[in-house]
Structures are given as structure tokens and as C-alpha cells.
Design a protein around this motif. Structure first.
Motif, short mmCIF file in Angstrom:
data_model
loop_
_atom_site.label_atom_id
_atom_site.label_comp_id
_atom_site.label_asym_id
_atom_site.label_seq_id
_atom_site.Cartn_x
_atom_site.Cartn_y
_atom_site.Cartn_z
N LEU A 11 0.68 -1.31 -0.04
CA LEU A 11 0.13 -0.02 0.17
C LEU A 11 0.80 1.30 0.06
CD1 LEU A 11 -3.08 0.63 0.07
CD2 LEU A 11 -2.66 1.41 2.71
N LEU A 12 0.69 2.09 -1.02
CA LEU A 12 1.54 3.54 -1.31
C LEU A 12 0.72 4.50 -0.70
CD1 LEU A 12 3.00 2.71 -4.59
CD2 LEU A 12 3.88 1.78 -2.57
N ALA A 16 -0.13 11.41 -5.19
CA ALA A 16 -0.34 10.44 -6.56
C ALA A 16 0.84 10.66 -7.33
CB ALA A 16 -1.53 10.95 -7.15
N LYS A 17 1.46 11.85 -7.71
CA LYS A 17 2.49 12.28 -8.43
C LYS A 17 3.70 11.60 -8.18
CE LYS A 17 4.52 15.98 -11.21
NZ LYS A 17 4.72 17.34 -11.58
N GLN A 18 4.05 11.85 -6.66
CA GLN A 18 5.32 11.46 -6.36
C GLN A 18 5.48 9.79 -6.13
OE1 GLN A 18 6.38 12.92 -2.36
NE2 GLN A 18 5.75 15.06 -2.93
N ALA A 19 4.26 9.14 -6.23
CA ALA A 19 4.06 7.62 -6.10
C ALA A 19 4.42 6.88 -7.35
CB ALA A 19 2.83 7.14 -5.42
N GLU A 20 4.25 7.67 -8.41
CA GLU A 20 4.41 7.05 -9.83
C GLU A 20 5.79 6.37 -9.87
OE1 GLU A 20 3.86 10.12 -12.69
OE2 GLU A 20 1.73 10.38 -12.15
N HIS A 21 6.89 6.95 -9.59
CA HIS A 21 8.28 6.54 -9.91
C HIS A 21 8.25 5.12 -8.83
CE1 HIS A 21 12.83 6.13 -9.38
NE2 HIS A 21 12.57 6.02 -10.83
N LEU A 22 7.86 5.20 -7.73
CA LEU A 22 7.88 4.10 -6.80
C LEU A 22 7.00 3.15 -7.17
CD1 LEU A 22 8.94 2.85 -4.24
CD2 LEU A 22 7.37 3.78 -2.92
N ALA A 23 6.10 3.32 -7.78
CA ALA A 23 5.03 2.31 -8.22
C ALA A 23 5.68 1.48 -9.49
CB ALA A 23 3.73 2.95 -8.67
N ARG A 35 -2.26 2.03 -4.75
CA ARG A 35 -2.12 3.53 -4.75
C ARG A 35 -3.15 3.79 -3.73
NH1 ARG A 35 -0.37 2.34 -9.92
NH2 ARG A 35 1.50 3.27 -10.85
N ALA A 36 -2.66 4.43 -2.56
CA ALA A 36 -3.68 5.13 -1.65
C ALA A 36 -3.15 6.29 -1.09
CB ALA A 36 -3.65 4.21 -0.32
N PRO A 37 -3.10 7.41 -1.84
CA PRO A 37 -2.46 8.78 -1.60
C PRO A 37 -3.11 9.35 -0.42
CG PRO A 37 -3.55 9.04 -3.56
CD PRO A 37 -3.61 7.57 -3.32
N MET A 38 -2.49 9.47 0.78
CA MET A 38 -2.97 10.04 1.94
C MET A 38 -2.49 11.43 2.07
SD MET A 38 -4.52 7.68 3.79
CE MET A 38 -5.17 7.14 2.19
N ILE A 39 -1.95 12.30 1.18
CA ILE A 39 -1.87 13.77 0.95
C ILE A 39 -2.28 13.99 -0.32
CG2 ILE A 39 -0.32 15.64 1.23
CD1 ILE A 39 1.29 13.86 3.35
N ALA A 40 -3.11 15.12 -0.48
CA ALA A 40 -3.57 15.73 -1.62
C ALA A 40 -2.82 17.00 -1.95
CB ALA A 40 -5.03 16.03 -1.89
N VAL A 173 -10.04 2.31 0.91
CA VAL A 173 -8.79 1.65 1.70
C VAL A 173 -9.14 0.33 2.05
CG1 VAL A 173 -7.33 1.97 3.58
CG2 VAL A 173 -8.06 4.00 2.39
N ALA A 174 -10.21 0.01 2.26
CA ALA A 174 -10.75 -1.32 2.78
C ALA A 174 -10.74 -2.23 1.56
CB ALA A 174 -12.26 -1.26 3.40
N ALA A 175 -11.24 -1.69 0.17
CA ALA A 175 -11.42 -2.49 -0.84
C ALA A 175 -9.81 -2.72 -1.39
CB ALA A 175 -12.04 -1.86 -1.91
#
Length: 603
Positions: A11-12, A16-23, A35-40, A173-175
């Protein structure tokens, strides 16, 4: 070669933009990124302040970025980064991103990748007199700004973006976790807090039983506060996180404990009836009783010996306790003396603290007075600048110089985010728009043309000096030779016959020709003076008079005269007189702001 992360679900929580490279890196390893961005991320709440600071990046010696998001937001608004402006970031990922964006001189910590590590960099130790701009999101720690200020730097903190709560809900998140999760990757404490904030008790309990991977000890401590059972530290950066995950899941699992095999007879049932021994003979009971009595006596002797030994042991331990008690008593006396000394030192320290607090209060009051003086000085300079610009505009009509003065004043006011300066800035913007709408008249170019015409009057041919085309052709004919030719040339030098079409006398003596040329020059110079004074009637009258003099006394067939007349017609089409706007609104706004500042300082 097997991949240790294959089919594992992570779970990342990054934006969203910062998680692209890690994904992408996790996908290359066969893992499944959730992908579950906790900061917009949202644009800055003060875009005009950000734009104003970016327009004067050359004024700073150092630019500090606290996150890759700040780098991306600033780079999107800057066309070309100044080559001489040094950039400081908090990690290798941000350093690589800065270099990708064209920032050449980039520094970052060498070991500890956070604000504390950046402040330990050698280049940030001597900051006296240096100007620093700090780009960050809304909120955040004040450690960087406060420390740089304490080291003597001038720091401007600019909000480059805003961090907002996540758009996901508890159901999403539960899904994501429904099909299992091998780990939650968190790279900020705020993301972990937002994750648990949107969970109910059931989902929070599920997360507490899930393995968390944190990229910093402070983040790991935040996760542990929510009751997570297992928190694993990772390296920083996307590549470091993936490498840490590979190492963790590549480690061999602990071998299961071997269970001892059961004996061969363990499964057999015990016999129902044990064999009964036969009855002992009567004579053997005496020996049995004697053996029992002897055993009892030996046991009593052993017990007595053990009691004696125990008493001796207790006595020695009691003596040892008394000795230790005496030593403790002596130590307490020494500690009592030390405690007295510590109390005296503590009292002295408290006294110094009180003195420091008093000095702090004095410094704060002094800083407030200095800040007030700075604002008073700024408003006084603004009033003086507006007054000079207004006088120059009304006296000389120099719109360009007035516009430049207003632009410089607006840039200075943009660096002071004070509500009382907003009316002055609005008035300045209104006056700048009014000056921009004034038609442009090139007074310098027109003046230069008049000077050039006045200088060329001495070279213009007069009517009396001009020759007709027939005369010119006759003079250019084959010269006559011999005695009669010489005689004809001598008589021609004494007498000249010419046709004059004008009724006015044009035969001028040399002195009169000089006065005529000077008169035309004076007309042109008077027109130039009228142009600079914005006196349009006098300007046009002198130009018309000069045109008439040229047409009357000069050879209008000559090319220089034709060019001069053409230039005069062009000058007559100019309109030097214009209605210029007044800067009274800005001047009144500056005076009102200065009066309000004086009243507040007096209170």
C-alpha cells in the motif's frame, strides 16, 4: 532468478505524482502497488507572492526546497533557473530531481537526509548577511527557517504548494486491503496520521496487524504511536525503499523447531493389572525399621548442619549489609554536599535564565521598534518617490521615467506582506495602468531631428545660387578655346544673366544670406524648445514659418532642400501636447498608510 517481491502487495501512501516512480520500480520487481495517496497536493494559497519572489530570484544567495513537490511546483513557473543561485535539498532524490530541472549548483546532506542533516552541511554554517528563500508547503516545521535566521541569514519563507486531506475514503482503503497486503509504505508522518484518521476501529485494527515500512525514524515513531505491531525501517529514496524491501523479503525464514519423536512404547496401553510381589518374610521387618531409624538420624544431622551453615551465611550477609549501610551513609553525606552544590548551581542557572528572559523581552521590543522603523522608512520613501514621479510627470511629461519609478516602488512593497500596504499597492496598480494608456511620443527623436535640420541649414543652396537646367547644360558643354574663349569666360565671370520667376528680390549680400540662415535656425530651435515645453501652438507656428522661409529663399529643386521640407512636414504631424494623468491617488494612499503606521506606533 527469483524475485523476492513477486506477487507481494504494498500500500503506497505517497501523493499521487510522487508515487508514480516508486510504483514503477515495484512493478518491475513483480510486486503489486496499491495506490492510496494520503496527501493531496494543491496550488499555493498565495500565488501572487510566489510569482513575485520567482521574478526576483537573482536577489537571493540560496534557495532551499524541503520536498520534491516544492521543486516541481517552482520549476513549472520558472523558465530559466539562475546559474549562480545555489540550491539546497534534503535528500538524494530531491538532488537528482533538481539537476533534472536544470539547477546546477545543488547541495544535500551526506548522511542524515532531513532538515537536521541539511543544517549540518558545511556551506550552511556561516550564513551572516546571506539572503535565503525557503520553498515549502503549508505548515511544516520552522527548524530550517529559525536556524538560518539564528545564523545571521535573511530568510523569506514562500508557500509553493498546499497539502490537503486525502480524497479517498474508508471504503476505498478497505477495498485495497481486501485481497491482502504485505506492507504499508509511509514516507511522511502526516500520511500515516491521515491514514489512521479515516479508518474505523475494524480497519484500524487490521492496519495494526499489518507490517509498516518507514523511511525515517521519526515516521516510524509516529506509526508506533498508533499501536502498529511491526515497523521496519528502510533507506531513503525510491531505489533505497525497493532495495530495503528486497533485503527484508530475501532473508531466510526461521527454521521450525523440531518436535521430538515419540518412544516406541509411548502408544502402548498400560497393563490393567500389575503383578503383585509376594509377601516379605517376618524377620526382615526388623532390619527395615533399623534402616529407617538410621536414615532419620542422618537426615536430622544433615538438617542441623545446614541450619548452622545458614546461620553463618546469614551472619556474614548481615555484616556485609551493615558495611554497605555505613558506606551508603558516608555516600549520602557526600551526596548531601554535592546536592547543596547542585542547588547553588541550579539557583545560579535560574538567575541566568531570568536575565536571559529579560534580555529576550528587550530584544523583542527592540526588534518590534526596528521593524516599525523599517516600515516607516519604507512608507516615507514611497511618498517621496511618488512625489518626485508626479512632479517629473507634470513638468517634463516623461512617462517612461515615471513608470519605471512606480514599478520599482511596487516591487519593494511586494516584499512586505502587510495589510495596511494593500490600498497603496492597489492605487499604484491603477496609476500604472493609466500611464500605460498614454500615447507614446518620442520627444527625444523629434528633438534630434530638429537639431539635425538646424545644423544642415548652412549647407542648403539659396535661390540666388541656383542654376537652371539649361544653364547647367550650357556650362557643361565643350569649353571654347583660343583668345575668344578666354575673353568670353572673363566677361562671363563679371556679368551673369538669370531668369527669376519670383517678384521678391532674391539678390542677397553675403551678410544678408548669413542672417537669413541664422533666422531659419532660430525658428527650428524655437520649435525644439516648444516641443520640450509641450507648447503645441508655438511648435507648429515655428515649423510653418521655417517651411515658408525655405520655400521663399532656398532652391526647392535641390535635393537637400526637398529632404528638409519633407522632414518638416513629418514634424508638423506630431502632437507634443498631451493630457497626462495625475498620481494623486497613490500619493494620498501613501500618506494615509504612513499616518496609520504612526498612530499604531504611538499606541
Amino acid at each position: 532468478m527469483t524475485k523476492p517481491l513477486a506477487s507481494r502487495r504494498f500500500l503506497l501512501t505517497r501523493p499521487a505524482k510522487q508515487a508514480e516512480h516508486l510504483a514503477e520500480l515495484l512493478t518491475e520487481q513483480g510486486a503489486v502497488p496499491l495506490r492510496a495517496p494520503m496527501i493531496a497536493i494543491a496550488p499555493s494559497g498565495a500565488p501572487e507572492l510566489l510569482t513575485a519572489v520567482l521574478a526576483r530570484l537573482e536577489d537571493f544567495d540560496l534557495a532551499v526546497f524541503v520536498s520534491p513537490t516544492a521543486l516541481d511546483e517552482v520549476a513549472a513557473k520558472v523558465v530559466s533557473w539562475p546559474a549562480e543561485l545555489t540550491v539546497a535539498v534534503v535528500g538524494p532524490a530531491s538532488q537528482a530531481r533538481a539537476q533534472e530541472l536544470g539547477m546546477r549548483d545543488v547541495i544535500s546532506p551526506e548522511a542524515r537526509f532531513d532538515s537536521e542533516g541539511l543544517l549540518e552541511h558545511p556551506l550552511l554554517q556561516q550564513m551572516a548577511g546571506r539572503r535565503v528563500v525557503l520553498f515549502r508547503g503549508n505548515g511544516g516545521r520552522e527548524l530550517l527557517a529559525d536556524t538560518l535566521l539564528a545564523r545571521g541569514a535573511t530568510v523569506e519563507v514562500v508557500e509553493a504548494y498546499r497539502r490537503l486531506p486525502p480524497e479517498l475514503g474508508r471504503e476505498q482503503v478497505a477495498a485495497l486491503l481486501a485481497d491482502g497486503c504485505d506492507g504499508v509504505i509511509v514516507t511522511s508522518s502526516e500520511a500515516a496520521q491521515n491514514l489512521f484518521a479515516l479508518c474505523d476501529e475494524v480497519l484500524a485494527g487490521q492496519l495494526r496487524q499489518t507490517r509498516f515500512f518507514a523511511s525515517h525514524p521519526a515516521i516510524a515513531e509516529t506509526v508506533r504511536q498508533f499501536g502498529v505491531s511491526e515497523v521496519v525501517g528502510t533507506r531513503t529514496g525510491d531505489a533505497g525503499i525497493v532495495a530495503s524491501l528486497r533485503e527484508y523479503f530475501s532473508a531466510p525464514a526461521p527454521a521450525p523447531t523440531a518436535v521430538p519423536a515419540a518412544s516406541a512404547d509411548a502408544g502402548k496401553p498400560a497393563p490393567l493389572h500389575a503383578p503383585v510381589a509376594g509377601a516379605r518374610p517376618q524377620g526382615q521387618w526388623r532390619w527395615i525399621v533399623t534402616a529407617v531409624v538410621l536414615a532419620v538420624l542422618v537426615s536430622l544431622a544433615i538438617v542441623h548442619y545446614q541450619r548452622q551453615m545458614l546461620r553463618a551465611e546469614l551472619g556474614s550477609r548481615f555484616n556485609e549489609l551493615e558495611r554497605r549501610q555505613q558506606m551508603l551513609s558516608a555516600g549520602e553525606q557526600r551526596d548531601g554536599g554535592r546536592m547543596s552544590q547542585l542547588d547553588a548551581q541550579l539557583e545560579s542557572i535560574n538567575h541566568h535564565i531570568e536575565e536571559l528572559r529579560a534580555q529576550q523581552v528587550d530584544l523583542q521590543s527592540l526588534y518590534g521598534a526596528i521593524a516599525g522603523d523599517q516600515e516607516e522608512t519604507l512608507l516615507a520613501d514611497a511618498e517621496l518617490t511618488l512625489s518626485l514621479a508626479s512632479q517629473q510627470l507634470q513638468l517634463t511629461g516623461n512617462v517612461g521615467a515615471s513608470l519605471a519609478a512606480l514599478y520599482r516602488l511596487d516591487e519593494r512593497l511586494a516584499g512586505h506582506d502587510k495589510p495596511r500596504l494593500m490600498p497603496l499597492r492597489r492605487a499604484l496598480a491603477k496609476d500604472i495602468d493609466s500611464l500605460k494608456r498614454v500615447p507614446w511620443v518620442d520627444y527625444v527623436g523629434l528633438s534630434n531631428k530638429l537639431d539635425t535640420l538646424a545644423g544642415s541649414v548652412d549647407r542648403l543652396p539659396l535661390v540666388v545660387d541656383a542654376k537652371t537646367p539649361e544653364d547647367q547644360a550650357a556650362s557643361e558643354a565643350a569649353p571654347r578655346t583660343g583668345f575668344w574663349g578666354e575673353l568670353g569666360r572673363a566677361l562671363g565671370a563679371l556679368v551673369e544673366i538669370r531668369r527669376i520667376d519670383q517678384p521678391d528680390p532674391v539678390l542677397l549680400a553675403p551678410e544678408q544670406s548669413l542672417y537669413l540662415r541664422e533666422h531659419v535656425k532660430l525658428r527650428l530651435l524655437n520649435a525644439r524648445l516648444a516641443l520640450l515645453q509641450r507648447d503645441e501652438p508655438t511648435f507648429r507656428h515655428d515649423l510653418v514659418a521655417a517651411d515658408a522661409e525655405l520655400r521663399k529663399h532656398f532652391d526647392i529643386r535641390a535635393k537637400p532642400v526637398i529632404a528638409t521640407l519633407t522632414t518638416l512636414r513629418e514634424l508638423q504631424s506630431a502632437q507634443p501636447a498631451q493630457v497626462l494623468p495625475s498620481l494623486a491617488d497613490s500619493l494620498n494612499a501613501a500618506r494615509d498608510a504612513r499616518r496609520k503606521a504612526s498612530r499604531e506606533d504611538s499606541k
